[in-house]
Structure formats: C-alpha cells, structure tokens
Design a protein around this motif. Structure first.
Motif, PDB file in Angstrom:
ATOM      1  N   SER A 196       0.811  -1.215   0.000  1.00  7.74           N
ATOM      2  CA  SER A 196       0.000   0.000   0.000  1.00  7.74           C
ATOM      3  C   SER A 196       0.839   1.259   0.000  1.00  7.74           C
ATOM      4  O   SER A 196       0.324   2.353  -0.239  1.00  7.74           O
ATOM      5  N   GLY A 197       2.142   1.121   0.307  1.00  4.52           N
ATOM      6  CA  GLY A 197       3.008   2.290   0.411  1.00  4.52           C
ATOM      7  C   GLY A 197       2.997   2.925   1.788  1.00  4.52           C
ATOM      8  O   GLY A 197       3.721   3.880   2.037  1.00  4.52           O
ATOM      9  N   GLN A 198       2.214   2.375   2.696  1.00  2.00           N
ATOM     10  CA  GLN A 198       2.087   2.940   4.042  1.00  2.00           C
ATOM     11  C   GLN A 198       2.745   2.011   5.047  1.00  2.00           C
ATOM     12  O   GLN A 198       2.569   0.793   4.992  1.00  2.00           O
ATOM     13  N   ASP A 199       3.511   2.579   5.959  1.00  2.00           N
ATOM     14  CA  ASP A 199       4.096   1.807   7.050  1.00  2.00           C
ATOM     15  C   ASP A 199       3.153   1.846   8.246  1.00  2.00           C
ATOM     16  O   ASP A 199       2.840   2.911   8.776  1.00  2.00           O
ATOM     17  N   GLY A 200       2.704   0.679   8.683  1.00  2.00           N
ATOM     18  CA  GLY A 200       1.844   0.604   9.859  1.00  2.00           C
ATOM     19  C   GLY A 200       0.386   0.419   9.510  1.00  2.00           C
ATOM     20  O   GLY A 200      -0.061   0.696   8.389  1.00  2.00           O
ATOM     21  N   VAL A 201      -0.353  -0.058  10.487  1.00  2.00           N
ATOM     22  CA  VAL A 201      -1.785  -0.315  10.359  1.00  2.00           C
ATOM     23  C   VAL A 201      -2.509   0.420  11.488  1.00  2.00           C
ATOM     24  O   VAL A 201      -2.128   0.310  12.657  1.00  2.00           O
ATOM     25  N   GLY A 202      -3.542   1.193  11.135  1.00  2.00           N
ATOM     26  CA  GLY A 202      -4.330   1.888  12.147  1.00  2.00           C
ATOM     27  C   GLY A 202      -5.048   0.909  13.055  1.00  2.00           C
ATOM     28  O   GLY A 202      -5.602  -0.097  12.594  1.00  2.00           O
ATOM     29  N   LEU A 203      -5.052   1.192  14.368  1.00  2.00           N
ATOM     30  CA  LEU A 203      -5.599   0.277  15.372  1.00  2.00           C
ATOM     31  C   LEU A 203      -6.633   0.978  16.224  1.00  2.00           C
ATOM     32  O   LEU A 203      -6.361   2.036  16.802  1.00  2.00           O
ATOM     33  N   LEU A 204      -7.822   0.395  16.318  1.00  2.00           N
ATOM     34  CA  LEU A 204      -8.878   0.886  17.192  1.00  2.00           C
ATOM     35  C   LEU A 204      -9.387  -0.270  18.039  1.00  2.00           C
ATOM     36  O   LEU A 204      -9.854  -1.288  17.509  1.00  2.00           O
ATOM     37  N   LEU A 205      -9.255  -0.144  19.358  1.00  2.00           N
ATOM     38  CA  LEU A 205      -9.827  -1.109  20.298  1.00  2.00           C
ATOM     39  C   LEU A 205     -11.075  -0.499  20.916  1.00  2.00           C
ATOM     40  O   LEU A 205     -11.056   0.662  21.343  1.00  2.00           O
ATOM     41  N   HIS A 206     -12.143  -1.278  20.991  1.00  2.00           N
ATOM     42  CA  HIS A 206     -13.372  -0.803  21.622  1.00  2.00           C
ATOM     43  C   HIS A 206     -13.898  -1.893  22.547  1.00  2.00           C
ATOM     44  O   HIS A 206     -14.372  -2.931  22.100  1.00  2.00           O
ATOM     45  N   ASP A 207     -13.759  -1.674  23.841  1.00  2.00           N
ATOM     46  CA  ASP A 207     -14.210  -2.612  24.870  1.00  2.00           C
ATOM     47  C   ASP A 207     -13.612  -4.001  24.637  1.00  2.00           C
ATOM     48  O   ASP A 207     -14.324  -4.984  24.408  1.00  2.00           O
ATOM     49  N   VAL A 208     -12.274  -4.081  24.704  1.00  2.00           N
ATOM     50  CA  VAL A 208     -11.539  -5.300  24.377  1.00  2.00           C
ATOM     51  C   VAL A 208     -10.611  -5.671  25.530  1.00  2.00           C
ATOM     52  O   VAL A 208     -10.006  -4.800  26.157  1.00  2.00           O
TER      53      VAL A 208
ATOM     54  N   PRO B 141     -20.619  -4.057  20.003  1.00  2.00           N
ATOM     55  CA  PRO B 141     -20.115  -3.319  21.165  1.00  2.00           C
ATOM     56  C   PRO B 141     -18.673  -3.631  21.539  1.00  2.00           C
ATOM     57  O   PRO B 141     -18.063  -2.897  22.303  1.00  2.00           O
ATOM     58  N   SER B 142     -18.092  -4.718  21.025  1.00  2.00           N
ATOM     59  CA  SER B 142     -16.751  -5.130  21.432  1.00  2.00           C
ATOM     60  C   SER B 142     -15.985  -5.609  20.205  1.00  2.00           C
ATOM     61  O   SER B 142     -16.318  -6.648  19.626  1.00  2.00           O
ATOM     62  N   TYR B 143     -14.935  -4.858  19.812  1.00  2.00           N
ATOM     63  CA  TYR B 143     -14.267  -5.192  18.556  1.00  2.00           C
ATOM     64  C   TYR B 143     -12.872  -4.571  18.481  1.00  2.00           C
ATOM     65  O   TYR B 143     -12.521  -3.657  19.234  1.00  2.00           O
ATOM     66  N   ILE B 144     -12.084  -5.106  17.541  1.00  2.00           N
ATOM     67  CA  ILE B 144     -10.825  -4.511  17.094  1.00  2.00           C
ATOM     68  C   ILE B 144     -10.995  -4.166  15.625  1.00  2.00           C
ATOM     69  O   ILE B 144     -11.410  -5.006  14.822  1.00  2.00           O
ATOM     70  N   TRP B 145     -10.682  -2.917  15.268  1.00  2.00           N
ATOM     71  CA  TRP B 145     -10.778  -2.477  13.880  1.00  2.00           C
ATOM     72  C   TRP B 145      -9.390  -2.086  13.406  1.00  2.00           C
ATOM     73  O   TRP B 145      -8.700  -1.276  14.034  1.00  2.00           O
ATOM     74  N   LEU B 146      -8.938  -2.686  12.303  1.00  2.00           N
ATOM     75  CA  LEU B 146      -7.634  -2.431  11.706  1.00  2.00           C
ATOM     76  C   LEU B 146      -7.858  -1.747  10.367  1.00  2.00           C
ATOM     77  O   LEU B 146      -8.467  -2.323   9.466  1.00  2.00           O
ATOM     78  N   GLN B 147      -7.357  -0.518  10.246  1.00  2.00           N
ATOM     79  CA  GLN B 147      -7.704   0.323   9.097  1.00  2.00           C
ATOM     80  C   GLN B 147      -6.466   0.846   8.401  1.00  2.00           C
ATOM     81  O   GLN B 147      -5.644   1.533   9.008  1.00  2.00           O
ATOM     82  N   SER B 148      -6.332   0.520   7.113  1.00  2.00           N
ATOM     83  CA  SER B 148      -5.274   0.985   6.220  1.00  2.00           C
ATOM     84  C   SER B 148      -3.945   0.298   6.523  1.00  2.00           C
ATOM     85  O   SER B 148      -3.736  -0.265   7.592  1.00  2.00           O
ATOM     86  N   GLY B 149      -3.035   0.364   5.551  1.00  2.00           N
ATOM     87  CA  GLY B 149      -1.752  -0.296   5.714  1.00  2.00           C
ATOM     88  C   GLY B 149      -1.814  -1.769   5.331  1.00  2.00           C
ATOM     89  O   GLY B 149      -2.825  -2.270   4.842  1.00  2.00           O
ATOM     90  N   ASP B 150      -0.718  -2.466   5.574  1.00  2.00           N
ATOM     91  CA  ASP B 150      -0.570  -3.860   5.142  1.00  2.00           C
ATOM     92  C   ASP B 150      -0.445  -4.776   6.353  1.00  2.00           C
ATOM     93  O   ASP B 150       0.402  -4.551   7.230  1.00  2.00           O
ATOM     94  N   LEU B 151      -1.236  -5.820   6.355  1.00  2.00           N
ATOM     95  CA  LEU B 151      -1.359  -6.723   7.492  1.00  2.00           C
ATOM     96  C   LEU B 151      -1.174  -8.154   7.020  1.00  2.00           C
ATOM     97  O   LEU B 151      -1.680  -8.543   5.965  1.00  2.00           O
ATOM     98  N   LYS B 152      -0.454  -8.943   7.818  1.00  2.00           N
ATOM     99  CA  LYS B 152      -0.241 -10.344   7.489  1.00  2.00           C
ATOM    100  C   LYS B 152      -0.827 -11.204   8.598  1.00  2.00           C
ATOM    101  O   LYS B 152      -0.386 -11.132   9.752  1.00  2.00           O
ATOM    102  N   ILE B 153      -1.830 -12.006   8.259  1.00  2.00           N
ATOM    103  CA  ILE B 153      -2.497 -12.900   9.203  1.00  2.00           C
ATOM    104  C   ILE B 153      -2.547 -14.286   8.577  1.00  2.00           C
ATOM    105  O   ILE B 153      -2.961 -14.438   7.426  1.00  2.00           O
ATOM    106  N   PHE B 154      -2.145 -15.314   9.338  1.00  2.00           N
ATOM    107  CA  PHE B 154      -2.125 -16.676   8.805  1.00  2.00           C
ATOM    108  C   PHE B 154      -1.344 -16.746   7.488  1.00  2.00           C
ATOM    109  O   PHE B 154      -1.726 -17.456   6.561  1.00  2.00           O
ATOM    110  N   GLU B 155      -0.257 -15.990   7.387  1.00  2.00           N
ATOM    111  CA  GLU B 155       0.568 -15.950   6.179  1.00  2.00           C
ATOM    112  C   GLU B 155      -0.173 -15.360   4.980  1.00  2.00           C
ATOM    113  O   GLU B 155       0.287 -15.466   3.835  1.00  2.00           O
TER     114      GLU B 155
END
Length: 357
Positions: A60-72, A275-289
């Motif tokens: 994506s050209g962006q370093d990092g992934v935006g992180l939002l925790l809500h009641d976690v 009511p309870s979630y993690i939201w990951l917004q923008s950037g590049d993320l690697k999950i389960f390869e």
C-alpha cells in the motif's frame, strides 16, 4: 442444398454468441475495476501516517496499520494484558516497508495516540508473576494483588538477599505517575506479619537493600517499584504518552493523551461492528501468512453480550474456530468465539442487538 440450409440459418446465431459472451466479460471486468478502486483506496486515520512510497497491489506504500480497540481485553501472552474501553493508535513494523505480521509480534510496536487501558488486580499480578519475577534469581514470587480505595495491596513471598527460606510478605501503598514510569511506593511492609518498614527506616535501610529487582521495564529503587510502561509488557513495546494513572475498584488505570495540537484520529469502523471489537484500518497486514493490503479488518465478539478477548501470542488459536467473511468492498469480518485465556473468566457487556453480517 437441404443439408446446407440449417447451417446457413444457424450462422447468424453462432456469430452472435461470441459478441454476447464478450459483452458479459466486459461488464464483469468493469465491475471488478470499480471494486478494485475501493479495495486499493488508502484511508489512514491520521494524516501523519499517509503513504510514504507509491502503492501497488502487494504494497500500500504505508508503514503501519491503524488500530482501534473498543471494549476489548487485549493480551500479549498468557495472562499478561489489559482491558481497554477505547484505544486509538497504530501497529508499526520495526522495518520500514514490511507488513505488520501477527506471527512476528516482536517485530512491531504499538503506538498509542489516545485512549485508556485498565489492569485489574489479576492482570497486575500476572504481569509480575509471569514476566517481572519470572527468572531463577528472583527474590520475590507468588504475588497476589487487590485494591483498597486508592491503595494497592500486595501479598507474596520474599527471600531476603536471596538466601534462606521464603517468607510471607505484605505490602501496601499508593501508585503515581512520574515521567514514563508508574511508581508503586509501599509505606507499609510486613514480613512474617511483623511491621518492618518503621524499623528499617530507623536504621536507614530500604527495600532495595534486602531485595534486588532489575528487569526489562521494572526496577526496585529505594522503596519504590518503578514500571516503565513502554518496556514492561512482552512481545510488542508500547509508544505514546500516559498523562494520568490512578487506582480504583477496577484496578490500575493508564490514560494516554493525544499530542497537543494534533487532530483526533478518524477511524471508520463498520456501523454494525457491535459493542466489542478490534478495527484495523489501512496499511498492510499479514495474518495466517495471508497478506491483506489496504487493510479493512474487523475482529468482533461472536455474540453481542460477550467481550472480545484477543491474545497476540496465540492469535491463531483465537481466530481458528471463528467465522471469516469477506465483503465486496474488501472488508474482512472475523467473528471471534470466547477464548480460554490464562486470565480471569471472560466478562459480559451490555449492548443493543448486533445485526452485523
């Protein structure tokens, strides 16, 4: 001639089939192109984290992934973690240009922009027993903690100077913030049930003259235990500024403040996140390869009356039995079932009905 007549009549129909098929393919490709415009659209929550290089399909050209925790309930490993009513920030790779890889949490840092975390007494005890005191030469062990008003009560065992038998230890004191450190300064110390602090103070002794404690992010100096919140948690370090710390019935609160003059982050979680979630917004993320570029990933509690429990070390176990759905706009929805963490039993939250996909 009679044999040729059916063929002559069929020629216009045969000629029309490729044109019709081509039209359908063109329409499909046009729809795909529109969807791709949404998939590869970068919407960083903070302008300071915009793309630093040209983006593409696999970057994506962006370093990092935006992180939002809500009641976690967020755990690093085992029972070491905290509860967050809300926290906004970033998962940042230590190597520029690399994706945030959940299989290598040691290669990332958590940069907190603003929010609050709460360590309940059990989580505080876990932090000490499973990390700070978990080494062979430790002179302290088996901490249990409780809160009485604005005082933190600690019971455990001590081996003065590292020799002799283990003795019962009781501490009571206050917590305060000093720079990047959380200070626990007991003014009541009992060994074998006998008040010791008064006698020690009369002869000029301090706790650190009887017990050594110097660990990553933790130090005993004079009569104060100092915890550096940037370093004391395992796996991923924490950046950000805590501007207030206090105790109440819930435990130890740490409030992270947004830098002065900076605008608030603009996260855009799905309206049906629950009511309870993690939201990951923008950037590049690697999950389960699997590499997810221009991330839009929602991890949410399976049921609306459950609180999401996420363990960074065991994220595969957390997500393996859940249900994953990918929407046309590229958003990943992951329903996360209750996780049997090495921590207090999962607590419930009250909420309206959740109608997410």
């Amino acid at each position: 001639m009679k044999r040729l007549l059916p063929l002559v009549l069929a020629l216009p129909l045969l000629a029309a089939v490729p044109a019709w098929a081509q039209t359908a393919i063109d329409r499909q490709q046009q729809e795909l192109q529109l969807l791709r415009q949404g998939w590869f659209q970068q919407t960083p929550p903070e302008a300071g984290h915009a793309a630093s290089r040209p983006g593409g399909i696999r970057d994506s050209g962006q370093d990092g992934v935006g992180l939002l925790l809500h009641d976690v309930d967020m755990y690093f490993e085992g029972g070491i973690g905290f509860h967050s009513p809300q926290l906004k920030g970033w998962l940042l790779p230590l190597q520029a240009g690399a994706p945030v890889d959940f299989d290598r949490p040691q290669d990332m840092r958590i940069q907190v922009t603003e929010g609050e975390v709460i360590l309940d007494p059990q989580q505080l005890a876990n932090l000490f027993n499973q990390r700070i005191l978990a080494y062979p030469q430790s002179m302290l062990r088996d901490f249990a903690m409780s809160v009485d008003g604005e005082r933190l009560l600690v019971s455990g065992q001590v081996q003065p100077l590292g020799i002799g038998p283990w003795l019962p230890l009781r501490l009571s004191g206050s917590v305060r913030l000093e720079g990047d450190e959380i200070l626990y300064q007991p003014d009541q110390v009992k060994v074998l049930g006998v008040p010791a602090y008064g006698a020690m103070s009369l002869v000029g002794l301090h706790l650190d003259s009887l017990v050594e404690l110097e660990r990553p992010g933790a130090l005993l100096r004079d009569n104060a235990m100092r915890l550096n919140y940037h370093q004391v948690f395992p796996l991923a370090g924490i950046d950000g500024k805590v501007d207030a710390a206090w105790l109440d019935a819930q435990g130890l609160h740490l409030r992270f403040a947004r830098p002065a003059g900076s605008p608030p982050p603009r996260f855009e979680p799905p309206t049906l996140a629950g009511p309870s979630y993690i939201w990951l917004q923008s950037g590049d993320l690697k999950i389960f390869e699997i590499l997810i570029t221009y991330a839009q990933v929602l991890l949410k509690a399976e049921q609306p009356d459950q609180r999401l429990v996420f363990n960074l070390r065991d994220y595969r176990k957390v997500l393996a039995t859940g249900i994953t759905q990918v929407n046309e706009d590229g958003t990943f929805f992951m329903r996360v079932p209750p996780y049997a963490n090495d921590a207090p039993a999962q607590r419930l939250v009250s909420s309206a009905t959740d109608g997410s996909p």
